[in-house]
Every structure is written in structure tokens, then in C-alpha cells.
Scaffold this motif. Structure first.
Motif, short mmCIF file in Angstrom:
data_model
loop_
_atom_site.label_atom_id
_atom_site.label_comp_id
_atom_site.label_asym_id
_atom_site.label_seq_id
_atom_site.Cartn_x
_atom_site.Cartn_y
_atom_site.Cartn_z
N VAL A 223 -45.13 8.71 23.27
CA VAL A 223 -44.17 8.60 24.36
C VAL A 223 -44.13 9.94 25.10
O VAL A 223 -43.74 10.96 24.52
CB VAL A 223 -42.77 8.21 23.84
CG1 VAL A 223 -41.78 8.16 25.01
CG2 VAL A 223 -42.83 6.89 23.11
N LYS A 224 -44.52 9.94 26.36
CA LYS A 224 -44.64 11.18 27.12
C LYS A 224 -43.89 11.06 28.45
O LYS A 224 -44.46 11.23 29.53
CB LYS A 224 -46.11 11.50 27.41
CG LYS A 224 -47.00 11.66 26.18
CD LYS A 224 -48.40 12.04 26.60
CE LYS A 224 -49.33 12.25 25.41
NZ LYS A 224 -49.68 10.96 24.77
N GLY B 23 -38.68 18.46 32.05
CA GLY B 23 -39.59 18.55 30.92
C GLY B 23 -39.60 17.25 30.14
O GLY B 23 -39.05 16.23 30.56
N ARG B 24 -40.21 17.29 28.96
CA ARG B 24 -40.39 16.08 28.16
C ARG B 24 -39.08 15.65 27.52
O ARG B 24 -38.40 16.44 26.86
CB ARG B 24 -41.45 16.32 27.10
CG ARG B 24 -41.85 15.07 26.33
CD ARG B 24 -43.07 15.33 25.47
NE ARG B 24 -43.46 14.16 24.69
CZ ARG B 24 -44.55 14.10 23.94
NH1 ARG B 24 -45.36 15.15 23.88
NH2 ARG B 24 -44.83 13.01 23.26
N LEU B 25 -38.76 14.37 27.69
CA LEU B 25 -37.53 13.82 27.14
C LEU B 25 -37.72 13.45 25.68
O LEU B 25 -38.81 13.05 25.26
CB LEU B 25 -37.10 12.59 27.94
CG LEU B 25 -36.74 12.85 29.40
CD1 LEU B 25 -36.45 11.53 30.12
CD2 LEU B 25 -35.55 13.79 29.51
N PRO B 26 -36.66 13.55 24.87
CA PRO B 26 -36.77 13.28 23.42
C PRO B 26 -36.70 11.78 23.11
O PRO B 26 -35.79 11.31 22.43
CB PRO B 26 -35.57 14.03 22.85
CG PRO B 26 -34.55 13.96 23.94
CD PRO B 26 -35.32 14.06 25.23
N LEU B 27 -37.68 11.02 23.62
CA LEU B 27 -37.69 9.57 23.45
C LEU B 27 -38.66 9.14 22.36
O LEU B 27 -39.67 9.81 22.11
CB LEU B 27 -38.09 8.89 24.76
CG LEU B 27 -37.29 9.22 26.03
CD1 LEU B 27 -37.84 8.44 27.21
CD2 LEU B 27 -35.82 8.94 25.82
N ARG B 28 -38.39 8.01 21.77
CA ARG B 28 -39.36 7.32 20.93
C ARG B 28 -39.67 5.99 21.62
O ARG B 28 -39.22 5.75 22.74
CB ARG B 28 -38.79 7.09 19.53
CG ARG B 28 -37.54 6.23 19.51
CD ARG B 28 -37.03 6.00 18.10
NE ARG B 28 -35.91 5.07 18.08
CZ ARG B 28 -35.29 4.68 16.99
NH1 ARG B 28 -35.67 5.16 15.80
NH2 ARG B 28 -34.27 3.83 17.04
N GLU C 256 -42.76 4.19 26.07
CA GLU C 256 -44.00 3.52 25.70
C GLU C 256 -45.07 4.55 25.37
O GLU C 256 -45.16 5.58 26.03
CB GLU C 256 -44.48 2.61 26.84
CG GLU C 256 -43.54 1.46 27.17
CD GLU C 256 -44.07 0.60 28.30
OE1 GLU C 256 -43.70 -0.58 28.36
OE2 GLU C 256 -44.84 1.13 29.13
N LYS C 257 -45.88 4.25 24.37
CA LYS C 257 -46.95 5.16 24.00
C LYS C 257 -48.06 5.10 25.05
O LYS C 257 -48.55 4.02 25.40
CB LYS C 257 -47.51 4.81 22.63
CG LYS C 257 -46.57 5.15 21.48
CD LYS C 257 -47.24 4.95 20.13
CE LYS C 257 -46.33 5.40 19.00
NZ LYS C 257 -46.97 5.25 17.67
N LYS D 56 -49.14 11.63 30.80
CA LYS D 56 -47.73 11.95 31.04
C LYS D 56 -47.14 10.99 32.06
O LYS D 56 -47.76 10.67 33.07
CB LYS D 56 -47.61 13.40 31.54
CG LYS D 56 -46.19 13.83 31.84
CD LYS D 56 -46.11 15.31 32.15
CE LYS D 56 -46.73 15.63 33.50
NZ LYS D 56 -46.53 17.05 33.87
N VAL D 57 -45.91 10.52 31.81
CA VAL D 57 -45.19 9.65 32.73
C VAL D 57 -44.03 10.44 33.32
O VAL D 57 -43.17 10.94 32.60
CB VAL D 57 -44.66 8.39 32.01
CG1 VAL D 57 -43.84 7.53 32.97
CG2 VAL D 57 -45.80 7.59 31.41
#
Length: 347
Positions: free
Chosen positions: A36-37, A108-113, A179-180, A184-185
């Protein structure tokens, strides 16, 4: 001897094989494999007031930007806040999932799964803001620290006195799917102000020459703000502040969460009684004497629930008060004394 040579060659070839494998190891495996990006791309809305459109009234009500004039000591844009220097990101997922990350001001990158999330962002560079109930997006709230001023009579019964909040921004997205992916999204986000500025002007008609220091308070303002949508509940507080002396009297750029119970019927308080707002001015004269003035500013605040300009005029210091006593007051020292901070748990 031949057998020993064969063993040595085998060991050497094995070692070389291991070296070859190690050369291909990936030390940022997560970046080069499906994961997840989602990256927030942040922008900042730099507004200090919200124009109020009364129900049933035309929607082209002018804000202060159109009404600004040279009598004010500041340009309109001088009151705009600066972008924050950092962001706190919170992700809420299924089964009580909760994760935080600190990001730079650009995002920046969010702490998502994987899966569906709520995402809450706010700036993490505040000094006086106190956050509470962050484990759920609907209850996440911000307020500020309680302080007392011994000389200030209570303006509104039961209100706590507190510091004005420093600049606070927020962003909330109810649905964000992780989503994996290999790439980068990017997720564009706009962090909008949750605090607003009131330019408060105290205009003197007599005796300004006797004034050495000035400070004030505004009672009836919102005690806290909810981070997910910026609404305030019915709880009110009194904000304390120091003023700058000017050629017309005194002024201050005071920050607040706006009025209580907004959006909504902001003409009522927590107990359902009509809202009212009281502005205080306290001055210390050059002879050391202190004077206090109170003003009903309900009509002005009701039409400016989120920032604006509040003006009171006709303030007088009599010659008798200004010349009383023989001692002088040294304005080079802090004649007010210190505010007293009080740590109080939030309800």
C-alpha cells in the motif's frame, strides 16, 4: 590430497555463490514489491476568516477582503496564516485498526494497510493546542490550555479562561482504500484552517497618553473544535490576550475556534440560552493604576462566527485617574506578572 583439493574448490565456489546472492539483496524491498503506497500531496488553505451568510439572506455577502480600508494597521493579507511545518496523519481501519505517522509539510506516505480507512490529518507543530479522544475520528477534538488572570473578574458564569489557540489546520476523508501496488498512488489533500483570527480594535476618545500597557479578554467563544469537520459544540470559554498600543488606542490579532455551536444555531449556548459575547479591556496607567472596561459585542460576533473585525470606541481615561498619585510606572518591565497555567483534563 586430491580429495582435499576438491573440497577446497567446492567451498570456494559456494562462498562466491553466496557473495553473488548477497549482491542482489534488496534493502528497500517494500518499495519494489506490491504494498500500500498511498502518498498524501498536501496544500494549505491560508484563510483567516469565513464570511457568514445568514439563512435566507443573499449569498453574495461581502467579507472583509472587499471592505478593507487604510485605517487598519495591517493589510488584509497580513492576517493570513502561514503553512504549517509538519503533518500528523492518522488512519482508522476495520477491527479497530489505528496507526499514526508524522509527515513533512508537503505530505508523504500514509500509514495505511489493505482495505477501507478513514484518514485524518492535522498540523503537528502547535504549541498551545491540546488534543483529545483521537482514537476515533468522530470524537477527535482540539482545545487549548487553561490560564488564569487574577485581576480579571468573571465575564461569563462557569466559563474557563484559556490561551488563544495557535494556528490549527485539518483534513478528513471518510473513505480511503488501501490497495497493494508497485507504484506510488498520490492523494491530493487540502488542509483547511480550524482556527480563525479576529482583529480587535479598542479606540480611545480621551486619556490614551496615560496608558502604559493594555490587555484583554473575549468571553463566550468556542472552547474546542472537532477535527473531522471543524464544528464546535455548545461549550464556551473566555480567551485571554495581550494588546499592542497604537495611535488610536490598542489592538490585537486574536485567534480562536470561532463561536460555539457552529455550524448550527450559533445564537444559543450549551444550555439553550441565547448566546452573548463580552469583550474586556484592562489597562495599566503610567502611574501604576489599573482600569478595566467591559463591552457587549454580541451583535458584532454573531455576524462573524469565524473571524473578522471587532471594534469598540469611545474609551476614556479621566485626567483624575491618569494623574492620581506621585509614583510612575516603569513600562520597561512586565507589570502584569505571569499568567498561571492550569492543567485540566478534557471532558
Amino acid at each position: 590430497m586430491k580429495q582435499r583439493l576438491q573440497i577446497a574448490v567446492s567451498l570456494l565456489l559456494g562462498a562466491l555463490g553466496l557473495i553473488g546472492c548477497r549482491k542482489d539483496l534488496c534493502y528497500n524491498h517494500d518499495e519494489h514489491s506490491p504494498s500500500v503506497k498511498v502518498h498524501a500531496v498536501a496544500s494549505w488553505e491560508l484563510e483567516w476568516e469565513r464570511t457568514y451568510h445568514p439563512e435566507g439572506k443573499p449569498t453574495d455577502v461581502q467579507g472583509w477582503e472587499e471592505l478593507w480600508h487604510d485605517a487598519f494597521r495591517y493589510a488584509y493579507d497580513d492576517l493570513r496564516p502561514e503553512p504549517a511545518t509538519g503533518i500528523r496523519a492518522i488512519a482508522y481501519g476495520a477491527d479497530g485498526y489505528y496507526s499514526e505517522a508524522n509527515l513533512p509539510s508537503e505530505g508523504g506516505r500514509l500509514p495505511l494497510r489493505e482495505g477501507l480507512h478513514e484518514v485524518l490529518l492535522y498540523n503537528n507543530d502547535t504549541e498551545y493546542i491540546v488534543f483529545d479522544s483521537l482514537k476515533a475520528s468522530t470524537s477527535a477534538v482540539a482545545t487549548t490550555r487553561s490560564v488564569t488572570r487574577s485581576s480579571l473578574a468573571e465575564l461569563h458564569s462557569g466559563e474557563r479562561t484559556m490561551n488563544q489557540p495557535d494556528q490549527l489546520y485539518g483534513y478528513y476523508q471518510e473513505e480511503c482504500i488501501g490497495e497493494k501496488t508497485l507504484e506510488k498512488v498520490e492523494l491530493p489533500v487540502t488542509l483547511r484552517p480550524l482556527t480563525y483570527t479576529y482583529l480587535i480594535r479598542y479606540e480611545f476618545s480621551k486619556g490614551l497618553e496615560y496608558v502604559a500597557l493594555a490587555r484583554g479578554a473575549l468571553a463566550g467563544m468556542a472552547e474546542k473544535v472537532y477535527l473531522n469537520d471543524g464544528h464546535t459544540d455548545g461549550s464556551a470559554a473566555t480567551l485571554l490576550f495581550d494588546c499592542d498600543l497604537t495611535d488610536f488606542g490598542a489592538d490585537v490579532r486574536m485567534q480562536s475556534f470561532g463561536v460555539p455551536n457552529y455550524p448550527g444555531d450559533h445564537y444559543t449556548r450549551a444550555d439553550g440560552t441565547p448566546a452573548y459575547y463580552t469583550l474586556n479591556l484592562e489597562v495599566r496607567l503610567t502611574n501604576g493604576k489599573m482600569l478595566s472596561y467591559d463591552f457587549d459585542v454580541t451583535d458584532q460576533v454573531n455576524v462573524q462566527p469565524r473571524g473578522g473585525v471587532i471594534t469598540v470606541s469611545g474609551i476614556e481615561v479621566s485626567d483624575e485617574d491618569g494623574t492620581e498619585g506621585g509614583g510612575g510606572f516603569d513600562v520597561s518591565v512586565d507589570g502584569w506578572g505571569e499568567y498561571e497555567d492550569i492543567e485540566l483534563p478534557l471532558n
